[in-house]
Design an enzyme around this catalytic site. Structure first.
Site, short mmCIF file in Angstrom:
data_model
loop_
_atom_site.label_atom_id
_atom_site.label_comp_id
_atom_site.label_asym_id
_atom_site.label_seq_id
_atom_site.Cartn_x
_atom_site.Cartn_y
_atom_site.Cartn_z
N GLU A 243 71.46 21.12 -31.69
CA GLU A 243 72.10 20.37 -30.64
C GLU A 243 72.69 20.59 -29.28
O GLU A 243 73.03 22.19 -29.27
CB GLU A 243 73.59 19.50 -31.82
N CYS A 244 72.65 19.67 -28.72
CA CYS A 244 72.64 20.76 -27.28
C CYS A 244 74.27 20.66 -27.15
O CYS A 244 75.07 21.12 -26.05
CB CYS A 244 72.24 18.61 -26.01
N GLY A 245 75.69 20.18 -28.20
CA GLY A 245 76.96 20.13 -27.86
C GLY A 245 77.17 18.60 -27.48
O GLY A 245 78.14 18.35 -27.96
#
Length: 261
Positions: A243-245
Protein backbone atom coordinates in the site's frame (compact mmCIF):
# COMPACT_ATOMS: atom_id res chain seq x y z
CA UNK A 1 -31.77 -8.24 -12.71
CA UNK A 2 -30.63 -5.58 -10.25
CA UNK A 3 -31.24 -6.39 -6.58
CA UNK A 4 -33.70 -4.14 -4.70
CA UNK A 5 -32.08 -1.18 -3.02
CA UNK A 6 -31.40 -1.54 0.71
CA UNK A 7 -34.09 0.16 2.81
CA UNK A 8 -31.37 2.07 4.69
CA UNK A 9 -30.73 4.23 1.64
CA UNK A 10 -31.93 7.81 1.59
CA UNK A 11 -30.99 10.96 -0.33
CA UNK A 12 -28.25 11.58 0.65
CA UNK A 13 -27.06 8.63 2.68
CA UNK A 14 -27.35 9.33 6.38
CA UNK A 15 -24.22 8.96 8.46
CA UNK A 16 -22.94 7.20 10.45
CA UNK A 17 -23.69 3.83 8.86
CA UNK A 18 -24.30 0.73 10.92
CA UNK A 19 -22.43 -2.43 10.01
CA UNK A 20 -25.69 -3.98 8.81
CA UNK A 21 -26.34 -0.97 6.56
CA UNK A 22 -22.84 -1.25 5.10
CA UNK A 23 -23.18 -4.99 4.53
CA UNK A 24 -26.55 -4.52 2.79
CA UNK A 25 -25.20 -1.75 0.59
CA UNK A 26 -22.24 -3.89 -0.47
CA UNK A 27 -24.56 -6.80 -1.18
CA UNK A 28 -26.52 -4.47 -3.47
CA UNK A 29 -23.48 -2.88 -5.15
CA UNK A 30 -21.33 -5.99 -5.70
CA UNK A 31 -23.04 -7.29 -8.88
CA UNK A 32 -23.36 -3.85 -10.48
CA UNK A 33 -21.13 -2.48 -13.23
CA UNK A 34 -18.65 0.29 -12.35
CA UNK A 35 -20.88 2.80 -14.14
CA UNK A 36 -23.89 1.68 -12.09
CA UNK A 37 -21.87 1.91 -8.87
CA UNK A 38 -20.75 5.42 -9.81
CA UNK A 39 -24.32 6.46 -10.63
CA UNK A 40 -25.42 5.13 -7.26
CA UNK A 41 -22.67 7.19 -5.64
CA UNK A 42 -23.78 10.32 -7.48
CA UNK A 43 -27.32 9.72 -6.23
CA UNK A 44 -26.61 8.77 -2.64
CA UNK A 45 -23.15 9.58 -1.27
CA UNK A 46 -22.83 12.88 0.62
CA UNK A 47 -20.12 15.48 -0.15
CA UNK A 48 -18.52 13.22 -2.75
CA UNK A 49 -15.02 13.84 -4.14
CA UNK A 50 -12.53 11.76 -6.11
CA UNK A 51 -9.03 11.38 -4.71
CA UNK A 52 -6.68 10.41 -7.52
CA UNK A 53 -3.01 9.98 -8.31
CA UNK A 54 -4.02 9.65 -11.98
CA UNK A 55 -3.36 5.93 -12.18
CA UNK A 56 -5.21 3.93 -14.81
CA UNK A 57 -8.16 2.94 -12.64
CA UNK A 58 -8.70 6.48 -11.40
CA UNK A 59 -8.55 7.72 -14.98
CA UNK A 60 -11.18 5.18 -16.03
CA UNK A 61 -13.45 6.45 -13.22
CA UNK A 62 -12.88 10.05 -14.36
CA UNK A 63 -13.86 9.11 -17.91
CA UNK A 64 -16.93 7.15 -16.80
CA UNK A 65 -18.11 10.03 -14.61
CA UNK A 66 -17.71 12.46 -17.51
CA UNK A 67 -20.25 10.36 -19.41
CA UNK A 68 -22.66 10.05 -16.46
CA UNK A 69 -22.91 13.68 -15.39
CA UNK A 70 -22.04 17.20 -16.45
CA UNK A 71 -21.10 17.94 -12.85
CA UNK A 72 -18.70 15.17 -11.72
CA UNK A 73 -17.27 15.03 -8.21
CA UNK A 74 -14.31 17.43 -7.76
CA UNK A 75 -10.83 15.92 -8.04
CA UNK A 76 -8.25 16.00 -5.25
CA UNK A 77 -4.63 15.38 -6.24
CA UNK A 78 -2.11 14.73 -3.44
CA UNK A 79 1.15 16.17 -4.73
CA UNK A 80 3.92 14.40 -2.82
CA UNK A 81 6.45 16.72 -4.55
CA UNK A 82 8.24 13.60 -5.82
CA UNK A 83 6.05 12.70 -8.80
CA UNK A 84 7.58 12.14 -12.23
CA UNK A 85 7.36 15.06 -14.69
CA UNK A 86 5.16 12.81 -16.85
CA UNK A 87 2.63 12.59 -14.02
CA UNK A 88 2.36 16.38 -13.75
CA UNK A 89 1.94 16.51 -17.55
CA UNK A 90 -0.90 13.98 -17.28
CA UNK A 91 -2.68 16.12 -14.68
CA UNK A 92 -2.73 19.03 -17.12
CA UNK A 93 -3.91 16.78 -19.97
CA UNK A 94 -6.82 15.49 -17.87
CA UNK A 95 -7.82 19.04 -16.95
CA UNK A 96 -7.90 19.99 -20.65
CA UNK A 97 -9.64 16.82 -21.82
CA UNK A 98 -12.44 16.78 -19.25
CA UNK A 99 -12.65 20.43 -18.29
CA UNK A 100 -12.33 19.59 -14.61
CA UNK A 101 -10.71 21.51 -11.80
CA UNK A 102 -8.10 19.70 -9.74
CA UNK A 103 -7.55 20.78 -6.14
CA UNK A 104 -3.93 20.12 -5.18
CA UNK A 105 -2.76 19.42 -1.65
CA UNK A 106 0.93 19.20 -0.76
CA UNK A 107 2.75 18.25 2.45
CA UNK A 108 1.92 20.81 5.12
CA UNK A 109 4.06 23.94 4.93
CA UNK A 110 5.90 22.77 1.81
CA UNK A 111 5.76 24.01 -1.76
CA UNK A 112 8.94 22.33 -3.01
CA UNK A 113 11.22 19.36 -2.42
CA UNK A 114 13.77 21.73 -0.87
CA UNK A 115 11.26 22.94 1.71
CA UNK A 116 10.14 19.40 2.46
CA UNK A 117 13.69 18.19 2.99
CA UNK A 118 14.58 21.14 5.19
CA UNK A 119 11.61 20.24 7.38
CA UNK A 120 11.85 16.43 7.32
CA UNK A 121 15.39 15.62 6.22
CA UNK A 122 16.64 14.05 3.03
CA UNK A 123 15.45 10.66 1.80
CA UNK A 124 12.78 10.35 4.50
CA UNK A 125 11.26 7.47 2.50
CA UNK A 126 14.39 5.47 3.40
CA UNK A 127 14.97 6.60 6.98
CA UNK A 128 11.32 6.48 8.14
CA UNK A 129 8.95 5.23 5.46
CA UNK A 130 5.74 5.36 7.58
CA UNK A 131 6.54 8.97 8.50
CA UNK A 132 7.11 9.77 4.83
CA UNK A 133 3.81 8.19 3.78
CA UNK A 134 2.00 10.09 6.50
CA UNK A 135 3.63 13.44 5.63
CA UNK A 136 3.10 13.31 1.87
CA UNK A 137 -0.25 11.51 1.60
CA UNK A 138 -2.17 10.88 4.80
CA UNK A 139 -1.84 14.32 6.41
CA UNK A 140 -2.56 16.23 3.17
CA UNK A 141 -5.58 13.99 2.55
CA UNK A 142 -6.96 14.52 6.05
CA UNK A 143 -6.42 18.26 5.67
CA UNK A 144 -8.17 18.28 2.29
CA UNK A 145 -11.12 16.34 3.65
CA UNK A 146 -11.44 18.71 6.62
CA UNK A 147 -11.15 21.92 4.57
CA UNK A 148 -13.50 20.71 1.83
CA UNK A 149 -15.90 18.95 4.22
CA UNK A 150 -15.45 15.68 2.33
CA UNK A 151 -17.58 12.79 3.56
CA UNK A 152 -17.15 10.36 0.66
CA UNK A 153 -14.31 9.68 -1.79
CA UNK A 154 -13.97 7.64 -4.96
CA UNK A 155 -10.76 5.61 -5.09
CA UNK A 156 -8.97 3.68 -7.83
CA UNK A 157 -8.37 0.54 -5.79
CA UNK A 158 -9.13 -2.93 -7.17
CA UNK A 159 -9.05 -6.38 -5.58
CA UNK A 160 -6.88 -7.77 -8.40
CA UNK A 161 -4.06 -5.48 -7.28
CA UNK A 162 -3.55 -7.95 -4.46
CA UNK A 163 -1.99 -7.41 -1.06
CA UNK A 164 -4.24 -5.53 1.35
CA UNK A 165 -6.70 -4.91 -1.50
CA UNK A 166 -7.48 -8.58 -2.23
CA UNK A 167 -10.67 -8.57 -0.14
CA UNK A 168 -11.84 -5.13 -1.25
CA UNK A 169 -15.55 -4.28 -1.11
CA UNK A 170 -17.42 -1.67 -3.21
CA UNK A 171 -17.94 0.59 -0.18
CA UNK A 172 -15.81 0.88 2.94
CA UNK A 173 -15.81 3.11 5.98
CA UNK A 174 -12.52 3.97 7.65
CA UNK A 175 -12.07 4.67 11.35
CA UNK A 176 -12.61 8.41 10.81
CA UNK A 177 -16.05 7.73 9.30
CA UNK A 178 -14.96 8.55 5.75
CA UNK A 179 -16.83 6.58 3.07
CA UNK A 180 -14.52 5.08 0.43
CA UNK A 181 -16.12 3.95 -2.81
CA UNK A 182 -14.19 1.51 -5.00
CA UNK A 183 -16.27 1.40 -8.21
CA UNK A 184 -13.86 -0.82 -10.16
CA UNK A 185 -13.14 -3.14 -7.23
CA UNK A 186 -14.01 -6.25 -9.28
CA UNK A 187 -12.19 -5.35 -12.51
CA UNK A 188 -8.87 -6.90 -13.43
CA UNK A 189 -6.03 -5.08 -15.14
CA UNK A 190 -6.98 -6.34 -18.60
CA UNK A 191 -10.44 -4.80 -18.34
CA UNK A 192 -8.92 -1.50 -17.24
CA UNK A 193 -6.49 -1.57 -20.18
CA UNK A 194 -9.33 -2.42 -22.56
CA UNK A 195 -11.43 0.51 -21.36
CA UNK A 196 -8.50 2.95 -21.61
CA UNK A 197 -7.79 1.87 -25.19
CA UNK A 198 -11.45 1.70 -26.25
CA UNK A 199 -12.27 5.18 -24.93
CA UNK A 200 -8.88 6.76 -25.63
CA UNK A 201 -8.46 7.76 -22.01
CA UNK A 202 -5.33 9.84 -21.30
CA UNK A 203 -2.62 7.78 -19.59
CA UNK A 204 0.83 8.30 -18.13
CA UNK A 205 3.47 8.15 -20.87
CA UNK A 206 5.72 6.12 -18.56
CA UNK A 207 3.40 3.15 -19.03
CA UNK A 208 4.71 2.95 -22.60
CA UNK A 209 8.30 3.05 -21.36
CA UNK A 210 8.42 -0.14 -19.31
CA UNK A 211 6.61 0.91 -16.13
CA UNK A 212 3.60 -1.07 -14.92
CA UNK A 213 2.56 1.28 -12.13
CA UNK A 214 3.69 4.83 -11.46
CA UNK A 215 4.22 6.42 -8.06
CA UNK A 216 6.98 8.65 -6.70
CA UNK A 217 10.14 8.66 -8.82
CA UNK A 218 12.32 7.45 -5.94
CA UNK A 219 10.27 4.30 -5.33
CA UNK A 220 9.21 3.35 -8.87
CA UNK A 221 11.32 1.37 -11.33
CA UNK A 222 10.67 -0.27 -14.66
CA UNK A 223 9.33 -3.79 -14.30
CA UNK A 224 11.65 -6.53 -15.43
CA UNK A 225 10.88 -9.42 -17.74
CA UNK A 226 8.77 -11.96 -15.91
CA UNK A 227 7.80 -9.60 -13.09
CA UNK A 228 4.47 -10.71 -11.67
CA UNK A 229 1.72 -8.42 -10.57
CA UNK A 230 0.30 -5.28 -12.10
CA UNK A 231 2.09 -3.11 -9.52
CA UNK A 232 5.51 -4.60 -10.27
CA UNK A 233 8.19 -1.96 -10.00
CA UNK A 234 6.57 -0.12 -7.09
CA UNK A 235 8.56 -0.01 -3.82
CA UNK A 236 11.42 -1.99 -5.37
CA UNK A 237 13.19 -4.20 -2.86
CA UNK A 238 10.38 -3.91 -0.32
CA UNK A 239 8.22 -6.90 -1.20
CA UNK A 240 6.28 -6.65 2.06
CA UNK A 241 4.90 -3.24 1.10
CA UNK A 242 1.64 -3.35 -0.86
CA UNK A 243 0.00 0.00 0.00
CA UNK A 244 1.14 3.53 -0.80
CA UNK A 245 0.19 4.75 2.66
CA UNK A 246 -2.95 6.70 1.84
CA UNK A 247 -5.22 3.74 2.54
CA UNK A 248 -3.39 2.47 5.61
CA UNK A 249 -5.57 3.12 8.63
CA UNK A 250 -3.15 5.01 10.86
CA UNK A 251 -5.87 5.59 13.42
CA UNK A 252 -6.29 1.87 13.94
CA UNK A 253 -2.53 1.41 13.91
CA UNK A 254 -2.32 3.84 16.82
CA UNK A 255 -4.93 1.88 18.71
CA UNK A 256 -7.75 4.35 18.36
CA UNK A 257 -11.21 2.89 18.22
CA UNK A 258 -12.53 2.54 14.70
CA UNK A 259 -16.14 2.67 13.69
CA UNK A 260 -18.14 1.30 10.84
CA UNK A 261 -20.78 3.72 11.83
Amino acid sequence: MTAPRPPALSKPLELPLTKDDLDNINLYLSPLTPEEILQWALDYLPNLYQTTAFGLTGLVAIDMLSKLTSNPPPLIFLDTLYHFPETYELVEEVKRRYGVDVTVYKPEGCESVEEFERMHGERLWETDEPAYDFAVKVEPARRAYAVLHVQSVITGRRASQGGARASLQPLEVDSTGLLKLNPLFAWNFHLVEWYVAEHRVPRNRLLDAGYKSVGDWHSTVKSGAGDAGERAGRWAGREEKTECGLHVDYFKMKGKAGKAG
